[in-house]
Design an enzyme around this catalytic site. Structure first.
Site, short mmCIF file in Angstrom:
data_model
loop_
_atom_site.label_atom_id
_atom_site.label_comp_id
_atom_site.label_asym_id
_atom_site.label_seq_id
_atom_site.Cartn_x
_atom_site.Cartn_y
_atom_site.Cartn_z
N HIS A 81 90.59 49.97 73.66
CA HIS A 81 90.14 49.68 72.47
C HIS A 81 89.80 51.10 71.58
CE1 HIS A 81 89.09 45.59 73.85
NE2 HIS A 81 90.38 45.71 73.61
N HIS A 239 94.73 41.12 68.01
CA HIS A 239 93.95 41.73 69.00
C HIS A 239 95.14 42.29 70.01
CE1 HIS A 239 90.93 43.30 71.55
NE2 HIS A 239 91.69 43.10 72.45
N ASP A 243 95.52 46.13 71.19
CA ASP A 243 95.86 46.47 72.37
C ASP A 243 97.32 47.29 72.69
OD1 ASP A 243 93.58 45.38 73.52
OD2 ASP A 243 94.60 43.68 74.00
N HIS A 266 99.19 44.16 78.42
CA HIS A 266 98.97 45.54 78.81
C HIS A 266 100.18 46.06 80.11
CE1 HIS A 266 95.08 46.06 77.12
NE2 HIS A 266 94.86 45.14 77.64
ZN LIG Z 1 91.86 44.15 74.24
#
Ligand SMILES: [Zn+2]
Length: 314
Positions: A81, A239, A243, A266
């Site tokens: 973040h 969000h 990311d 991720h």
């Molecule tokens: Zn995140």
């Protein structure tokens, strides 16, 4: 397009808890010389300082959050973040000092970091910026999801998610990255999780700092349990895009290309960047055009005057 390297105009301090560790940590951002990149200085109680560059080669884990580490075992978790905020605000060079092992979760997104960077101001440096230009499509797949880079004149994100949960369902977000776009459309989107996972995460020592102050939580009845509800109807995919911005920042150069992912996270973000960088025919590193070609940027910019600095800026 910003063609010169940039740093922040003042030191910035934060204090908060790590979402996974639950530990209270102090964090400060410091202006840094051109060519530094984003580097974490991890302070140990013994006084030892570990330097860990925020680049994809130092990623040690992408479980739950993105973690960078060095060979001696030092690491910093949940960097995505703050990395997203720095990358989106066109900040190339900063030293991040931290007295713990996890970046504090703050509001659950990047909003606190973006506001502080805006208050501190962004300063243009003499050196040219480096860009990583995508030359041909690169695609990776994982567990029914995929991610791909393709050539594009700018830095674009196209993110789509699909959850078998009525609170989320299928959502898509697409947009060209700029400081204003990030601040207005992505920075406030919070991290999210499911109530049914919380006990398992707690048992394994994770999510100890998670709360309704910093996370959107979906209950077993497939509704959002936060009293204030959502900040955007599609806050979840926003969000996930935030990311993806933070994970792309680990390229160590500004990417010129479109990043698209479906059911990503991720792990997939890291795999796609790795595949792009590994394929020499799929990318090139270039320097920004000379100043003569970009007259608007001839004067160094200092975005914020000192009297405007708020309490977070030291
Ligand atoms: Zn995140």
């Amino acid at each position: 397009m910003v063609t010169r390297q940039q740093t922040i105009g003042a030191r910035i301090g934060f204090e908060g808890v790590g979402v996974h560790s639950g530990a209270l940590v102090e964090l400060s951002l410091h202006p840094a010389e051109a060519g530094t990149g984003i580097v974490f200085h991890v302070f140990e109680a013994s006084g030892l300082i570990h330097e860990i560059a925020a680049v994809s080669g130092n990623v040690s884990s992408t479980d739950l959050s993105t973690i960078v580490g060095d060979r001696k075992g030092a690491h910093v978790a949940t960097i995505e973040h703050i990395m997203a905020a720095l990358y989106a605000m066109d900040v190339d060079n900063v030293v991040v000092q931290i007295d713990g092992r996890e970046i504090p979760i703050m509001d659950g997104g990047s909003d606190v970091f973006v506001r502080a960077i805006e208050q501190a101001g962004v300063v243009t440096q003499r050196a040219s910026r480096r860009f990583l230009r995508v030359l041909k499509p690169v695609r990776v797949e994982l567990n029914g999801g995929f991610a791909e880079y393709r050539p594009y004149e700018g830095t674009r994100f196209e993110v789509e998610i699909e959850f078998a949960n009525a609170a989320i369902g299928r959502q898509r977000f697409a947009g060209d990255l700029s400081p204003a776009m990030f601040r207005d459309e992505l920075a406030r989107a919070r991290t999210f999780g499911f109530m049914k996972d919380v006990e398992r995460l707690w048992a394994s020592g994770h999510a100890l700092g998670s709360s309704l102050e910093n996370s959107v939580v979906i209950g077993d009845d497939e509704t959002v349990i936060n009293p204030g509800g959502l900040r955007f109807v599609d806050e979840f995919v926003r969000h996930k895009t935030l990311d993806a911005v933070g994970d792309q920042a680990l390229a160590g150069a500004r990417v010129l290309g479109c990043y698209r992912s479906f059911r990503g996270g991720h792990r997939l973000n890291a795999m796609a960047l790795e595949a792009l960088v590994a394929d020499r025919s799929a990318h090139e590193f270039i320097e920004a055009p000379s100043r003569r070609m970009d007259p608007i940027r001839q004067v160094p910019l200092v975005a914020a005057a000192a009297p405007a600095l708020g309490p977070q800026v030291l």
